[in-house]
Design a protein around this motif. Structure first.
Motif, short mmCIF file in Angstrom:
data_model
loop_
_atom_site.label_atom_id
_atom_site.label_comp_id
_atom_site.label_asym_id
_atom_site.label_seq_id
_atom_site.Cartn_x
_atom_site.Cartn_y
_atom_site.Cartn_z
N GLU A 81 4.11 1.84 2.24
CA GLU A 81 3.08 2.39 1.37
C GLU A 81 1.82 1.56 1.57
O GLU A 81 1.85 0.33 1.44
CB GLU A 81 3.51 2.33 -0.09
CG GLU A 81 2.47 2.91 -1.03
CD GLU A 81 2.91 2.85 -2.48
OE1 GLU A 81 2.02 2.75 -3.34
OE2 GLU A 81 4.12 2.87 -2.76
N ASP A 102 -5.95 5.80 2.75
CA ASP A 102 -6.12 5.52 1.33
C ASP A 102 -4.91 4.77 0.77
O ASP A 102 -3.77 5.03 1.19
CB ASP A 102 -6.30 6.81 0.53
CG ASP A 102 -7.60 7.52 0.86
OD1 ASP A 102 -8.59 6.82 1.19
OD2 ASP A 102 -7.63 8.77 0.79
N PRO A 103 -5.15 3.88 -0.20
CA PRO A 103 -4.02 3.21 -0.87
C PRO A 103 -3.07 4.25 -1.47
O PRO A 103 -3.50 5.30 -1.96
CB PRO A 103 -4.70 2.39 -1.97
CG PRO A 103 -6.08 2.15 -1.45
CD PRO A 103 -6.44 3.41 -0.69
N GLY A 104 -1.78 3.95 -1.38
CA GLY A 104 -0.77 4.85 -1.92
C GLY A 104 -0.19 5.82 -0.90
O GLY A 104 0.83 6.45 -1.17
N LYS A 105 -0.83 5.94 0.27
CA LYS A 105 -0.32 6.85 1.30
C LYS A 105 1.03 6.34 1.82
O LYS A 105 1.21 5.16 2.07
CB LYS A 105 -1.28 6.96 2.48
CG LYS A 105 -2.53 7.74 2.19
CD LYS A 105 -2.20 9.21 2.07
CE LYS A 105 -3.48 10.00 1.86
NZ LYS A 105 -3.21 11.39 1.61
N LYS A 154 8.74 -0.28 1.99
CA LYS A 154 9.55 0.32 0.94
C LYS A 154 11.03 0.35 1.34
O LYS A 154 11.90 0.17 0.50
CB LYS A 154 9.07 1.72 0.63
CG LYS A 154 7.69 1.75 0.00
CD LYS A 154 7.73 1.00 -1.31
CE LYS A 154 6.46 1.14 -2.10
NZ LYS A 154 6.53 0.47 -3.39
N ILE A 186 -1.44 -0.39 0.99
CA ILE A 186 -2.04 -1.13 -0.12
C ILE A 186 -3.56 -1.12 0.01
O ILE A 186 -4.28 -0.89 -0.94
CB ILE A 186 -1.55 -2.59 -0.16
CG1 ILE A 186 -0.06 -2.63 -0.41
CG2 ILE A 186 -2.30 -3.40 -1.21
CD1 ILE A 186 0.55 -4.01 -0.26
#
Length: 99
Positions: free
Chosen positions: A75, A51-54, A94, A77
């Motif tokens: 992270e 999932d995005p944000g993982k 990051k 996208i």
């Protein structure tokens, strides 16, 4: 000659090398293939959808011994299923982990 106006801050390099990856806070290590990398992001082939944000840790392992491996915190996208059932994961770098 065709003109090309690059809109990215960093040039993307197409590569083909092994990667290991895991979700942040997990000891479960997975293997995949890195398909592209830039100063700001990475794209790799994984065995599952993320999932995005993982948040994840990835280790890019070059084919030759001249170039050192790179471990980075990323992270997700986006993640999209490919025709062969694998998933292409695109992520923002990051930070890069030092030795």
């Amino acid at each position: 000659m065709l003109e090309y106006d690059e809109k990215r801050n960093y040039i993307r390099m197409e590569i083909d090398c092994d990667v290991t990856y895991r979700l942040a806070g997990s000891d479960e290590l997975h293997h995949g293939r890195c398909s592209s990398i830039s100063g700001a992001g990475v794209s790799f082939i994984a065995d599952r959808l993320f999932d995005p944000g993982k948040a994840m840790e990835i280790n890019v392992i070059p084919k030759n011994t001249v170039t050192p491996s790179m471990t980075a915190f990323i992270e997700v996208i986006r993640s999209a299923q490919q025709d062969d059932g694998s998933y292409e994961v695109a992520a923002t770098i990051k930070s890069i982990k030092g030795d």
